[in-house]
Scaffold this motif. Structure first.
Motif, PDB file in Angstrom:
ATOM      1  N   MET A   1       0.844  -1.174   0.000  1.00  0.00           N
ATOM      2  CA  MET A   1       0.000   0.000   0.000  1.00  0.00           C
ATOM      3  C   MET A   1       0.887   1.234   0.000  1.00  0.00           C
ATOM      4  SD  MET A   1      -2.899   1.037   2.798  1.00  0.00           S
ATOM      5  CE  MET A   1      -4.279   0.188   2.082  1.00  0.00           C
ATOM      6  N   LYS A   2       0.580   2.172  -0.879  1.00  0.00           N
ATOM      7  CA  LYS A   2       1.371   3.402  -0.958  1.00  0.00           C
ATOM      8  C   LYS A   2       0.682   4.510  -0.183  1.00  0.00           C
ATOM      9  CE  LYS A   2       3.650   2.347  -5.192  1.00  0.00           C
ATOM     10  NZ  LYS A   2       4.360   2.893  -6.307  1.00  0.00           N
ATOM     11  N   TYR A   3       1.488   5.316   0.477  1.00  0.00           N
ATOM     12  CA  TYR A   3       0.980   6.428   1.273  1.00  0.00           C
ATOM     13  C   TYR A   3       1.552   7.730   0.748  1.00  0.00           C
ATOM     14  CZ  TYR A   3      -0.297   2.889   4.696  1.00  0.00           C
ATOM     15  OH  TYR A   3      -0.851   1.811   5.322  1.00  0.00           O
ATOM     16  N   LYS A   4       0.752   8.756   0.813  1.00  0.00           N
ATOM     17  CA  LYS A   4       1.254  10.094   0.531  1.00  0.00           C
ATOM     18  C   LYS A   4       1.968  10.569   1.788  1.00  0.00           C
ATOM     19  CE  LYS A   4      -2.585  11.149  -2.472  1.00  0.00           C
ATOM     20  NZ  LYS A   4      -3.794  11.940  -2.643  1.00  0.00           N
ATOM     21  N   LYS A   5       2.741  11.634   1.637  1.00  0.00           N
ATOM     22  CA  LYS A   5       3.435  12.201   2.797  1.00  0.00           C
ATOM     23  C   LYS A   5       2.415  12.503   3.896  1.00  0.00           C
ATOM     24  CE  LYS A   5       6.576  15.719   4.310  1.00  0.00           C
ATOM     25  NZ  LYS A   5       7.258  16.962   4.032  1.00  0.00           N
ATOM     26  N   ASN A   6       2.694  12.060   5.079  1.00  0.00           N
ATOM     27  CA  ASN A   6       1.876  12.235   6.275  1.00  0.00           C
ATOM     28  C   ASN A   6       0.656  11.323   6.327  1.00  0.00           C
ATOM     29  OD1 ASN A   6       3.534  14.127   7.478  1.00  0.00           O
ATOM     30  ND2 ASN A   6       2.492  15.830   6.498  1.00  0.00           N
TER      31      ASN A   6
ATOM     32  N   LYS B   1       0.441   8.072   6.122  1.00  0.00           N
ATOM     33  CA  LYS B   1       0.706   6.917   6.973  1.00  0.00           C
ATOM     34  C   LYS B   1       0.626   7.336   8.439  1.00  0.00           C
ATOM     35  CE  LYS B   1       3.959   3.199   7.903  1.00  0.00           C
ATOM     36  NZ  LYS B   1       5.230   2.574   7.525  1.00  0.00           N
ATOM     37  N   GLU B   2       1.226   8.452   8.761  1.00  0.00           N
ATOM     38  CA  GLU B   2       1.188   8.949  10.130  1.00  0.00           C
ATOM     39  C   GLU B   2      -0.246   9.276  10.545  1.00  0.00           C
ATOM     40  OE1 GLU B   2       3.333  10.087   7.798  1.00  0.00           O
ATOM     41  OE2 GLU B   2       5.243   9.365   8.584  1.00  0.00           O
ATOM     42  N   ASP B   3      -1.003   9.870   9.614  1.00  0.00           N
ATOM     43  CA  ASP B   3      -2.404  10.189   9.899  1.00  0.00           C
ATOM     44  C   ASP B   3      -3.207   8.915  10.138  1.00  0.00           C
ATOM     45  OD1 ASP B   3      -1.824  12.867   9.611  1.00  0.00           O
ATOM     46  OD2 ASP B   3      -2.654  13.005   7.577  1.00  0.00           O
ATOM     47  N   PHE B   4      -2.940   7.909   9.326  1.00  0.00           N
ATOM     48  CA  PHE B   4      -3.634   6.626   9.472  1.00  0.00           C
ATOM     49  C   PHE B   4      -3.308   5.995  10.823  1.00  0.00           C
ATOM     50  CE2 PHE B   4      -3.730   1.984   8.946  1.00  0.00           C
ATOM     51  CZ  PHE B   4      -5.088   1.823   8.702  1.00  0.00           C
ATOM     52  N   ILE B   5      -2.061   6.024  11.206  1.00  0.00           N
ATOM     53  CA  ILE B   5      -1.645   5.461  12.491  1.00  0.00           C
ATOM     54  C   ILE B   5      -2.344   6.192  13.632  1.00  0.00           C
ATOM     55  CG2 ILE B   5       0.311   5.217  14.090  1.00  0.00           C
ATOM     56  CD1 ILE B   5       2.026   4.615  11.545  1.00  0.00           C
ATOM     57  N   LYS B   6      -2.408   7.508  13.570  1.00  0.00           N
ATOM     58  CA  LYS B   6      -3.095   8.291  14.606  1.00  0.00           C
ATOM     59  C   LYS B   6      -4.576   7.934  14.660  1.00  0.00           C
ATOM     60  CE  LYS B   6      -0.007  12.258  14.551  1.00  0.00           C
ATOM     61  NZ  LYS B   6       0.145  13.671  14.162  1.00  0.00           N
ATOM     62  N   LEU B   7      -5.180   7.774  13.483  1.00  0.00           N
ATOM     63  CA  LEU B   7      -6.592   7.412  13.416  1.00  0.00           C
ATOM     64  C   LEU B   7      -6.831   6.055  14.083  1.00  0.00           C
ATOM     65  CD1 LEU B   7      -9.462   7.985  12.254  1.00  0.00           C
ATOM     66  CD2 LEU B   7      -8.746   6.600  10.302  1.00  0.00           C
ATOM     67  N   VAL B   8      -6.017   5.075  13.742  1.00  0.00           N
ATOM     68  CA  VAL B   8      -6.168   3.736  14.323  1.00  0.00           C
ATOM     69  C   VAL B   8      -5.946   3.781  15.827  1.00  0.00           C
ATOM     70  CG1 VAL B   8      -5.156   1.414  14.413  1.00  0.00           C
ATOM     71  CG2 VAL B   8      -5.624   2.489  12.199  1.00  0.00           C
TER      72      VAL B   8
END
Length: 84
Positions: free
Chosen positions: A1-6, A8-15
């Protein structure tokens, strides 16, 4: 899965903020592991993912269950007060 800048970090915070483990749900609802299992078996709370020793839940589902539990407790307390 490819992430744009930030992203991945946003997804981690959401989870981290919106997904709860069984242990976190036990603390949030102030119930025993047996009570949590009963809630799941009766369809009162549905895990979003189940593994052999881990269940994950959406925070909004846990919050909704918490509100239902408060309403049930309030009704129970009213009944007890009326019996006295």
């Amino acid at each position: 899965m490819k992430y744009k800048k930030n992203s991945k970090e946003d997804f981690i915070k959401l989870v981290q903020s919106e997904i709860l483990t069984s242990s976190e749900v036990l603390e949030e609802l102030k119930v025993s592991r047996q009570s949590l299992s009963s809630l799941v078996k009766r369809g009162k709370l549905t895990p979003i993912k189940e593994l052999p020793r881990v269940r994950l839940f959406l925070r909004e589902d846990v919050e909704a269950r918490k509100e239902i539990a408060k309403e049930i407790q309030a009704k129970y307390n009213t009944v007890l007060m009326n019996k006295q």
